[in-house]
Motif scaffolding. Structure first.
Motif, PDB file in Angstrom:
ATOM      1  N   ILE A   1       0.840  -1.195   0.000  1.00 14.57           N
ATOM      2  CA  ILE A   1       0.000   0.000   0.000  1.00 14.57           C
ATOM      3  C   ILE A   1       0.883   1.256   0.000  1.00 14.57           C
ATOM      4  CG2 ILE A   1      -1.647   1.316   1.411  1.00 14.57           C
ATOM      5  CD1 ILE A   1      -2.922  -1.432   2.126  1.00 14.57           C
ATOM      6  N   GLY A   2       1.982   1.176   0.747  1.00 14.22           N
ATOM      7  CA  GLY A   2       2.928   2.299   0.735  1.00 14.22           C
ATOM      8  C   GLY A   2       3.471   2.523  -0.668  1.00 14.22           C
ATOM      9  N   TYR A   3       3.785   1.422  -1.327  1.00 14.51           N
ATOM     10  CA  TYR A   3       4.265   1.504  -2.708  1.00 14.51           C
ATOM     11  C   TYR A   3       3.235   2.209  -3.591  1.00 14.51           C
ATOM     12  CZ  TYR A   3       5.124   0.207  -7.500  1.00 14.51           C
ATOM     13  OH  TYR A   3       5.300   0.266  -8.843  1.00 14.51           O
ATOM     14  N   MET A   4       1.970   1.762  -3.468  1.00 15.05           N
ATOM     15  CA  MET A   4       0.913   2.353  -4.308  1.00 15.05           C
ATOM     16  C   MET A   4       0.795   3.856  -4.051  1.00 15.05           C
ATOM     17  SD  MET A   4      -2.119  -0.393  -3.770  1.00 15.05           S
ATOM     18  CE  MET A   4      -1.935  -2.137  -4.087  1.00 15.05           C
TER      19      MET A   4
ATOM     20  N   ALA B   1       3.863   5.452  -5.804  1.00 16.19           N
ATOM     21  CA  ALA B   1       3.840   5.275  -7.264  1.00 16.19           C
ATOM     22  C   ALA B   1       2.745   6.124  -7.890  1.00 16.19           C
ATOM     23  CB  ALA B   1       3.644   3.803  -7.605  1.00 16.19           C
ATOM     24  N   SER B   2       1.632   6.235  -7.179  1.00 13.61           N
ATOM     25  CA  SER B   2       0.503   6.994  -7.739  1.00 13.61           C
ATOM     26  C   SER B   2       0.742   8.496  -7.661  1.00 13.61           C
ATOM     27  CB  SER B   2      -0.761   6.658  -6.941  1.00 13.61           C
ATOM     28  OG  SER B   2      -0.611   7.114  -5.609  1.00 13.61           O
ATOM     29  N   GLY B   3       1.731   8.893  -6.863  1.00 19.30           N
ATOM     30  CA  GLY B   3       1.996  10.319  -6.737  1.00 19.30           C
ATOM     31  C   GLY B   3       1.256  10.982  -5.585  1.00 19.30           C
ATOM     32  N   ILE B   4       0.481  10.215  -4.830  1.00 16.73           N
ATOM     33  CA  ILE B   4      -0.261  10.820  -3.714  1.00 16.73           C
ATOM     34  C   ILE B   4       0.690  11.236  -2.601  1.00 16.73           C
ATOM     35  CG2 ILE B   4      -1.915  10.300  -1.856  1.00 16.73           C
ATOM     36  CD1 ILE B   4      -3.681   9.001  -3.884  1.00 16.73           C
ATOM     37  N   HIS B   5       1.655  10.363  -2.274  1.00 18.56           N
ATOM     38  CA  HIS B   5       2.660  10.723  -1.268  1.00 18.56           C
ATOM     39  C   HIS B   5       4.052  10.606  -1.881  1.00 18.56           C
ATOM     40  CE1 HIS B   5      -0.216  10.895   1.984  1.00 18.56           C
ATOM     41  NE2 HIS B   5      -0.560   9.619   1.856  1.00 18.56           N
TER      42      HIS B   5
ATOM     43  N   CYS C   1      10.509   6.045  -0.704  1.00 20.47           N
ATOM     44  CA  CYS C   1      10.155   7.317  -1.347  1.00 20.47           C
ATOM     45  C   CYS C   1      10.279   7.146  -2.860  1.00 20.47           C
ATOM     46  CB  CYS C   1      11.031   8.459  -0.838  1.00 20.47           C
ATOM     47  SG  CYS C   1      12.734   8.313  -1.309  1.00 20.47           S
ATOM     48  N   SER C   2       9.904   8.174  -3.573  1.00 24.31           N
ATOM     49  CA  SER C   2      10.005   8.082  -5.029  1.00 24.31           C
ATOM     50  C   SER C   2      11.485   7.960  -5.397  1.00 24.31           C
ATOM     51  CB  SER C   2       9.412   9.329  -5.676  1.00 24.31           C
ATOM     52  OG  SER C   2      10.160  10.456  -5.269  1.00 24.31           O
ATOM     53  N   MET C   3      11.756   7.254  -6.491  1.00 20.50           N
ATOM     54  CA  MET C   3      13.143   7.044  -6.923  1.00 20.50           C
ATOM     55  C   MET C   3      13.842   8.386  -7.149  1.00 20.50           C
ATOM     56  SD  MET C   3      15.541   4.980  -7.458  1.00 20.50           S
ATOM     57  CE  MET C   3      14.929   3.314  -7.584  1.00 20.50           C
TER      58      MET C   3
END
Ligand SMILES: CC(C)(COP(=O)(O)OP(=O)(O)OC[C@H]1O[C@@H](n2cnc3c(N)ncnc32)[C@H](O)[C@@H]1OP(=O)(O)O)[C@@H](O)C(=O)NCCC(=O)NCCS
Ligand SMILES: [Zn+2]
Lengths: 238, 114, 393
Positions: free
Chosen positions: C92-95, C98-102, C226-228
């Motif tokens: 869920i953290g990944y989603m 990845a989705s850009g929400i967090h 976190c995002s790459m």
């Protein structure tokens, strides 16, 4: 009348007048240790006693303090000839001589009935106590007792002896450790269940292992850590 | 009194029999089922002799198993001597008290010699 | 979708028995992860836990941990998915990233289980089983493990000795893992072939013995993702990409599965994760698998496609799954030695993958710079499974 030492000493051990020691054996533990199980004499008991100076301070840890204090008292009584027909059996690592656990008992309420005192494991998680307890029962029956009275001071003790060995309740019996409900290991249960299912060990003990243990009663470096998994420092400073 | 027999839930659309009950058929997602009586005899698929039962089981040892009734399988307690249990053996269902949960006794199927 | 990296991991002090509260225990792991990531700029926290509401009288752990650690203005929630809670929370953290929400998410798993006697803990775990068809009969997870093992023994010729071999391997690895609850050597003679093994290693659920099962453990684990893009900016450690995630389901009652030895949910979750990562089975250098029972180590490796059905035990016999073997499995000691605080396990698996991929696993380090790693977190008795693949960038 002058009180001399002889008057204070207990009478001779009736059912084992020659003081024949428990025949040593060894047991395979889960970690590969060959645990030598043997009776120890008064000089050897003196070497083990200092272990209990730490153990009696283990408050709130599975009754190690109360059981430790009682064992300490019993061992002192034994080395000073103030208790009748007590024997002490030690479990030691056959390679290093390290002390893993200790049991003690008295042979006679009367010649037919023995009285179990205590069992303590210095290294947890290896069923050392379970093996040693059965060894001390073996000595009772080898020397002619027909039953043994037993009490438990801790829940784990109760599980190990009363439940796992299927002991019979004897609430009417006053065990010398106080009025706690007494249980009994009968000869019938000993022969019918405990011997075939729970008595283990091999004899003779190879000379080398026995030699290691006789010459070296090694006390664990930090018995508090072995028991609680916290070092002496952490435990006593907390 | 009529003996209780194991029940299955048959989908009224595709005929698939289920146990336990589902709200929608595992085959076709249809929602209507009829209760059907299953044979009360089956064969033992696997089992265990459990020496550490949970709370609410007043025994030190409990035999549990999975029983194949043909169209479906059942999980249940076995009322047998441990040395008599054998994979593939034929067993018959009887209705018994099986466990105490939240202070109430609960009944279910116990499997024993036919 | 954006690429996601794991930039911090931590597990607090050695697992086993924890004297303080559940929140304090999870806080220790979380602070370790913060230290490792060298940032506390977290947008969201997902706490993985299975049973605090039942066994610790506390719910809404996400809010509690944010409050305790002053992670404000981070937002959070708790995720409950049985023993797969940890893997699920990470997914869920990944989603979320990845989705850009967090941008930056912390996932902390924890379970404080040594609060109740054995039969009570066993019962708590069993509440995952089917209420009418399994639970009422006194089904426990060891019992389900045992029934699976019996089919395996019968069908594939797996033996008690094979399971003991896996336990010995996992204990050997655990001895090298400072976080492991169980740090004890065991030998075949001591636990199986000597006469006294009967006492040393008693049967718990025939044919499974004590040493075929994980212990009851208190423990916590935490990761920061976190995002790459952001990771490249702020992280000084080797970058670890969450390359693949998958989740699979199966029927709740075990008896409804056509072949109980085939863990369909593991296959589905693995297939998804592999296709997302664009990797093949043979690209994976090592795995952490959910061996609550050693028989599951075999069944999961087979259902995941690393070994043919009914063949994994042969690889174990050849030593292939040891740390220096061809395909190391559970270098951490797995659930058997590290312990299994249910909500924490899935997160702890990812900590181990990260340490190994970074080359920070100390004495238990897998040689030759592993690059791709696999973890399977097994919920229910296999009805809800999460697979994660991590790759060193
Ligand atoms: C009672 C006693 C002698 C039993 O010893 P033992 O047979 O060697 O028992 P073990 O150390 O192997 O196991 C002790 C418990 O610790 C658990 N344990 C296992 N590995 C462990 C580890 N590495 N660390 C801590 N505990 C562990 C075991 O699961 C076991 O609990 P369980 O029986 O509920 O499953 C011992 O616990 C003891 O000395 N207690 C204090 C004194 C006492 O109570 N004496 C008896 C008075 S009647
Ligand atoms: Zn249908």
């Amino acid at each position: 009348m002058s009180v001399d030492e002889e008057m204070l000493r207990p009478p001779q051990n009736k059912i084992n007048p020659e003081n024949t020691p428990y025949p040593s054996k060894f047991i395979n533990l889960a970690d590969g240790t060959k645990m030598v199980v043997r009776q120890i004499n008064r000089d050897e008991v003196k070497q083990v006693i200092p272990l209990f100076y730490d153990i009696v301070k283990l408050t709130d840890f599975q009754y190690y303090d109360i059981v430790g204090a009682r064992i300490l008292g019993e061992l002192l009584a034994y080395i000073n000839y103030r208790v009748h027909d007590e024997y002490v059996i030690l479990g030691q690592d056959g390679n290093t001589g390290e002390v893993l656990g200790l049991v003690n008992s008295r042979l006679t309420v009367n010649p037919k009935v023995g009285i179990s005192l205590h069992t303590m494991t210095f290294k947890r998680g290896l069923r050392v106590g379970a093996h040693l307890f059965v060894a001390k029962m073996e000595n009772h029956f080898l020397l002619g007792n027909e039953e043994v009275y037993i009490v438990a001071e801790s829940p784990i003790g109760f599980r190990r002896w009363m439940e796992e060995l299927r002991l019979e309740p004897r609430p009417e019996v006053e065990h010398e450790l106080g009025g706690v409900p007494s249980y009994c290991l009968t000869k019938e249960n000993w022969e019918g269940y405990v011997v075939p299912e729970r008595l283990f060990g091999e004899r003779p003990v190879p000379e080398e292992l026995l030699g290691n243990c006789n010459s070296n009663i090694l006390l664990p470096e930090d018995v508090v850590f072995q028991i609680t998994r916290k070092t002496k420092e952490e435990w006593f400073n907390a | 009194m009529v003996e209780k027999v194991p029940i299955g839930y048959k989908c009224l659309n595709c005929g698939e029999v289920h146990y336990p009950k589902h709200g929608r058929c595992l085959q076709c997602k249809h929602r209507d089922f009829e209760e059907v009586e299953l044979p009360s005899e089956g064969s033992l698929v696997t089992y265990t002799i459990l020496k550490a039962p949970p709370t609410g089981i007043d025994k030190s040892s409990l035999i549990l198993g999975i029983i194949d009734l043909g169209e479906v399988r059942y999980t249940g307690q076995l009322e047998l001597e441990p040395e008599d249990v054998q994979l593939g053996m034929k067993l018959k269902a009887v209705w018994r008290k099986v466990r105490v949960i939240d202070g109430k006794s609960v009944s279910g199927f116990v499997w024993t010699h036919p | 979708m954006r690429d996601v990296a794991i930039i911090g991991v931590g597990m607090g002090r050695r697992w086993g028995r924890y004297e303080g509260s559940l929140i304090e225990m999870m806080a220790e792991a979380s602070l370790d992860a913060i230290e490792d990531a060298d940032t506390d700029q977290i947008d969201a926290l997902f706490v993985a836990n299975m049973g605090a509401g039942r066994i610790n009288n506390q719910t809404a752990l996400g809010s509690a941990l944010i409050d305790y650690l002053n992670l404000f203005p981070a937002v959070g929630a708790s995720i409950e998915n049985g023993p797969a809670s940890g893997g699920t929370a990470a997914r869920i953290g990944y989603m979320a990233i990845a989705s850009g929400i967090h941008d930056c998410v912390m996932v902390t798993g924890g379970e404080k289980m040594r609060v109740a006697p054995g039969p009570v803990v066993t019962d708590f775990i069993a509440t995952m089983s089917h209420p009418q068809a399994e639970y009422i009969y006194g089904i426990t997870f060891p019992a389900l493990g045992a029934m699976l093992a019996r089919i395996y023994f019968n069908k594939y010729g797996v033996t008690s000795e094979d399971l003991a071999r896996i336990a010995i391997k996992n204990h050997t690895n655990g001895l090298k893992n400072p976080h492991a609850h169980i740090q004890q050597k065991i030998t075949m003679e001591g636990i199986l072939t000597s006469r006294e093994a009967k006492i040393n290693n008693p049967i718990i659920a025939d044919p499974l013995h004590l040493y075929d099962m994980c212990p009851v453990t208190d423990g916590a684990a935490s990761i920061i993702m976190c995002s790459m893009e952001k990771a490249q900016e702020i992280s000084e450690k080797p970058l670890i990409r969450l390359a693949g995630t998958g989740q699979g389901m199966d029927t709740m009652a075990v008896h409804e599965r056509e072949d109980p030895t085939f863990l369909k949910a593991v296959t589905h979750a693995s297939d998804q994760a592999f296709s997302m990562a664009e990797l093949k089975r043979e690209n994976i250098d090592f795995a952490e698998v959910h061996n609550a029972f050693e028989i599951l180590e075999l069944a999961e490796l087979e259902s995941a496609g690393f070994f043919e059905r009914g063949k994994a035990h042969l690889a174990v016999r050849n030593g292939e799954t040891e740390i220096f073997g061809r395909f190391p499995v559970n270098p951490s000691g797995g659930l058997k030695a590290r312990g299994h605080p249910v909500g924490a396990t899935g997160v702890a698996q990812l900590c181990e993958l990260v340490w190994q991929l970074r080359g920070e696993a100390g004495e238990r380090q897998i040689p030759n710079n592993p690059k791709h790693a696999y973890a399977v977190n097994f919920g229910g008795f296999g009805n809800n499974v999460v697979v994660t693949i991590l790759s060193r960038v």
